[in-house]
Design an enzyme around this catalytic site. Structure first.
Site, PDB file in Angstrom:
ATOM      1  N   SER A   1      42.695  41.509  41.233  1.00  0.00           N
ATOM      2  CA  SER A   1      42.444  39.243  41.702  1.00  0.00           C
ATOM      3  C   SER A   1      42.003  38.348  40.547  1.00  0.00           C
ATOM      4  CB  SER A   1      41.642  39.717  42.634  1.00  0.00           C
ATOM      5  OG  SER A   1      42.092  39.949  43.696  1.00  0.00           O
TER       6      SER A   1
ATOM      7  N   GLY B   1      42.759  27.486  58.562  1.00  0.00           N
ATOM      8  CA  GLY B   1      42.905  29.179  59.198  1.00  0.00           C
ATOM      9  C   GLY B   1      41.810  29.312  58.494  1.00  0.00           C
TER      10      GLY B   1
ATOM     11  N   CYS C   1      48.461  34.168  47.992  1.00  0.00           N
ATOM     12  CA  CYS C   1      49.099  33.140  46.912  1.00  0.00           C
ATOM     13  C   CYS C   1      48.672  33.319  45.133  1.00  0.00           C
ATOM     14  CB  CYS C   1      47.912  32.112  47.421  1.00  0.00           C
ATOM     15  SG  CYS C   1      46.113  32.572  47.213  1.00  0.00           S
TER      16      CYS C   1
ATOM     17  N   GLY D   1      37.336  39.549  48.554  1.00  0.00           N
ATOM     18  CA  GLY D   1      37.348  41.026  49.436  1.00  0.00           C
ATOM     19  C   GLY D   1      38.787  40.585  50.596  1.00  0.00           C
TER      20      GLY D   1
ATOM     21  N   GLN E   1      45.050  41.800  53.619  1.00  0.00           N
ATOM     22  CA  GLN E   1      46.696  41.801  52.535  1.00  0.00           C
ATOM     23  C   GLN E   1      46.945  42.784  52.804  1.00  0.00           C
ATOM     24  OE1 GLN E   1      45.293  38.764  49.894  1.00  0.00           O
ATOM     25  NE2 GLN E   1      45.567  37.513  51.743  1.00  0.00           N
TER      26      GLN E   1
END
Length: 434
Positions: free
Chosen positions: A109, A191, A50, A115, A120
């Site tokens: 990030s 999800g 994202c 985490g 990913q």
């Protein structure tokens, strides 16, 4: 050969750009095939989340390879080259290697130390292997990055209590609403991000939570995981999204939809009277259209709106991040040592091939002199003996050559081997891997 990464992230591009360059897993095979079809790209790995899209490549020629990746991104997102260029970053070799290490460790990030990114990166590795994008070099790089990410999480405290995008969204909702315990809350999607939303909502006192999902079974599974959390859960199929939103004071969206599922027109039909709604969209591509904020009684937030909340959590982690950087330097150095050793491969292969040819020729001569009866009876023993002698003679020179970290000393040693054993020139390998 060189390693490069071309991409964009929350640091370089707003969500409306990032969502057009999101590559879901079901499109990864086609994207990898497209990229590897370019003449200068040998290996490919795609990291799409994202907050970022990063394409890692091994190129035979750096500048043309980078141009090919940029061309792919423009075609995929439907952007003119000029308009996309300002949002892209390009990093080469050691800078690209360090960048991936920092990404895997959560240091790049939006939420420092989060985490989810490590999983990913692992998915990028797996998909790259599955669709033949990842070869020898990226396989080693991705493994090293996963090792780096795990070390940072186990040897520092940066991941302790680290907030995620989901928790930042809940934090912002709690700030805006002042209290969540008397609010009707809807979550669209079931999800991993939604699971984190439920977890953080319960910690903030939420008591009425509706879960809307295409598969009600999956929504029910999510609710069961938190059945002892003190909240009352309601489950809605996606077909009843209107009803769930109409009853909500606060709604979170986290689905894999590639087009908005809520926009101004839909919201105006869902909301009645003066009912107020806060919408938190943590999906990329966005689940909530930009015109949702044009509805008088709706306040919509997307992932880029979370930066102020996240900033409050960053300062306490900066010292931990500095500690983590030292570990990453070690992992980068380990990869660099391996990368440098590739320069020796052609010389070692050529030497082994020449010695093996001599062994086979001399063995054949000896066996022919000894006669066919002896040859049939003892050939395997003699074969193993000669092969063992060759391996033991070559072992130390090969180990020493690979382990030599001084570039000039290593190249001098290779030149000496080529001269002494009259090997074919492999000097071009220095240009490929140096």
């Amino acid at each position: 050969m060189n390693i490069a990464v071309v991409g964009l992230s929350h640091k370089t591009a707003p969500v409306e750009i990032r969502e057009k360059l999101s590559i879901p897993e079901n499109e990864a095979e086609q994207a990898i095939a497209h990229l590897t079809s370019y003449p200068h790209i040998e290996e490919v790995g795609i990291l799409s989340t994202c907050n970022r899209l990063e394409i890692y490549v091994v190129t035979t020629d750096t500048q043309p390879g980078v141009r090919e990746v940029s061309q792919f991104l423009c075609e995929y997102g439907g952007f003119p080259v000029r308009s996309l260029r300002e949002h892209l970053f390009i990093l080469l070799h050691e800078d690209a290697v360090m960048h991936l290490m920092r990404v895997a460790a959560g240091l790049d990030s939006l939420v420092l130390g989060e985490g989810q990114i490590l999983a990913q990166v692992k998915t990028m590795h797996k998909i790259g292997q599955q669709y033949k994008g990842v070869g020898r070099i990226l396989n080693r790089l991705f493994k090293q990055a996963l090792t780096a990410g795990k070390r940072v999480r186990t040897e520092t405290s940066i991941g302790t209590g680290a907030v995620s995008i989901s928790s930042a969204a809940v934090e912002l909702a709690a700030i805006e609403a002042e209290s969540l315990d008397d609010k009707q809350i809807a979550i669209v999607g079931a999800g991993k991000m939604s699971r984190l939303l439920v977890q953080h909502l319960l910690s903030k006192g939420a008591r009425e939570i509706a879960i809307v999902n295409r598969s009600t079974g999956r929504a029910e599974d999510l609710a069961r995981k938190f059945k002892d959390g003190g909240a009352n859960f309601q489950i809605y199929p996606l077909a009843e999204l209107d009803e769930a939103i109409a009853r909500a004071d606060i709604a979170f969206t986290s689905t894999a939809a590639t087009q908005p599922i809520l926009d101004r027109a839909k919201l105006e039909t869902m909301l009645h009277g003066d009912r107020q709604l806060m919408l938190f969209d943590i999906s990329v591509p966005r689940n909530v259209a930009a015109d949702a904020n044009d509805v008088a009684n709706v306040r919509a937030f997307n992932v880029d709106d979370l930066k102020a909340v996240v900033a409050q959590n960053q300062e306490s982690r900066r010292q931990m991040a500095m500690e983590a950087e030292g570990l990453l330097e070690e992992e980068v150095e380990a990869f660099q040592v391996w990368w440098s050793s590739l320069e020796t491969v052609p010389t070692i292969s050529s030497l082994r091939s020449k010695i093996e040819t001599i062994r086979e020729q001399e063995l054949e001569k000896a066996l022919s002199r000894l006669g066919s009866e002896f040859a049939e009876k003892h050939q395997e023993v003699i074969e193993a003996l000669t092969r063992g002698i060759v391996n033991k003679i070559l072992h130390d020179p090969m180990v020493q050559l690979r382990a030599q970290q001084d570039i000039e000393a290593r190249r001098q040693a290779m030149a000496t081997l080529q001269l002494l054993f009259n090997l074919e020139s492999e000097s071009r390998s220095s240009e490929q891997y140096g």
